[in-house]
Scaffold this active site. Sequence first.
Site, PDB file in Angstrom:
ATOM      1  N   GLY A  47      14.331  13.484  51.131  1.00 41.64           N
ATOM      2  CA  GLY A  47      12.999  12.964  50.826  1.00 41.64           C
ATOM      3  C   GLY A  47      12.673  12.804  49.354  1.00 41.64           C
ATOM      4  CD  GLU A 102      11.170  19.727  49.148  1.00 40.08           C
ATOM      5  OE1 GLU A 102      11.181  18.492  49.325  1.00 40.08           O
ATOM      6  OE2 GLU A 102      11.576  20.523  50.004  1.00 40.08           O
ATOM      7  CG  ASP A 103       9.857  14.722  50.194  1.00 38.78           C
ATOM      8  OD1 ASP A 103      10.383  15.852  50.149  1.00 38.78           O
ATOM      9  OD2 ASP A 103       9.801  14.059  51.236  1.00 38.78           O
ATOM     10  CG  ASP A 106       4.252  19.930  56.300  1.00 40.65           C
ATOM     11  OD1 ASP A 106       3.240  20.547  56.630  1.00 40.65           O
ATOM     12  OD2 ASP A 106       4.671  18.947  56.939  1.00 40.65           O
ATOM     13  CE  LYS A 134       0.983  16.379  55.786  1.00 37.65           C
ATOM     14  NZ  LYS A 134       1.731  15.932  57.006  1.00 37.65           N
ATOM     15  CG  PHE A 155       3.663  11.331  60.551  1.00 32.72           C
ATOM     16  CD1 PHE A 155       4.641  10.924  59.646  1.00 32.72           C
ATOM     17  CD2 PHE A 155       4.033  12.126  61.614  1.00 32.72           C
ATOM     18  CE1 PHE A 155       5.968  11.291  59.814  1.00 32.72           C
ATOM     19  CE2 PHE A 155       5.365  12.499  61.800  1.00 32.72           C
ATOM     20  CZ  PHE A 155       6.329  12.076  60.899  1.00 32.72           C
ATOM     21  CB  VAL A 156       2.104  10.951  54.262  1.00 33.63           C
ATOM     22  CG1 VAL A 156       0.594  11.004  54.249  1.00 33.63           C
ATOM     23  CG2 VAL A 156       2.684  12.341  54.100  1.00 33.63           C
ATOM     24  CG  ASP A 162      12.200  10.812  57.315  1.00 34.44           C
ATOM     25  OD1 ASP A 162      11.715  11.828  56.765  1.00 34.44           O
ATOM     26  OD2 ASP A 162      12.833  10.860  58.386  1.00 34.44           O
ATOM     27  NE  ARG A 168      15.019   9.223  54.466  1.00 36.47           N
ATOM     28  CZ  ARG A 168      14.653  10.496  54.657  1.00 36.47           C
ATOM     29  NH1 ARG A 168      13.778  11.057  53.855  1.00 36.47           N
ATOM     30  NH2 ARG A 168      15.166  11.216  55.630  1.00 36.47           N
TER      31      ARG A 168
END
Length: 186
Positions: A47, A102-103, A106, A134, A155-156, A162, A168
């Site tokens: 990611g 990190e992307d 969560d 998040k 849901f991003v 992805d 992506r």
Amino acid sequence: MKSELEQDILKVLITEDQLKARVQELGDAIYDRLEGKNPLFLGVLKGSFVFMADLVRACQLRSNVEFIAVSSYEDATVSSGRAKINYDIQRSVEGRDIVVVEDILDSGNTLSFLCGYLKSRGAASLTVVTLLDKPARREKAITADLAGFTVPDAFVVGYGLDFAQRYRNLPYIGVLKPAVYEKKEP
Ligand code: PRP
């Protein structure tokens, strides 16, 4: 006309311009923190690959680039709570100042596992940078040192993130239409 990817997007959450501006701010902040320290930027695959590419260019430090692949989700949309290394770093991290890239943060399971792993391998310091945070879904007591944007529990996708290994390559962060992830594969 909308592209075949864009047709699945409910709305744009973070535009390309907003991403560019914020990534530069993050790059500047990392520069100020780590000037003179020869840090190792460690991208968490897959990611982070787009963010990583932009972030290292927004931070003109003497530094190295490495990647690691950690999965906690397997093929589920909710974290399993377990993490494993699928591809390891190709050099020693002992004594190094690591910038973990990190992307999204969560549940925190991935970063919590990864930070423990890097410390056990002798990293001198960890600076955790996440593009998206998040907090609504956090399970582990972990915070990023630097976070680009706080996002809602939606849901991003895009800019590296992805759904089922797709989206992506969207240049912005978008919210996926629920019909897409609720759809059962034939
Ligand atoms: C995503 C994302 C983070 C992690 C964050 O990776 O890239 O690494 O989940 O979630 P957590 O805080 O709940 O652990 P994923 O396992 O989906 O793999 P990918 O990066 O290859 O998409």
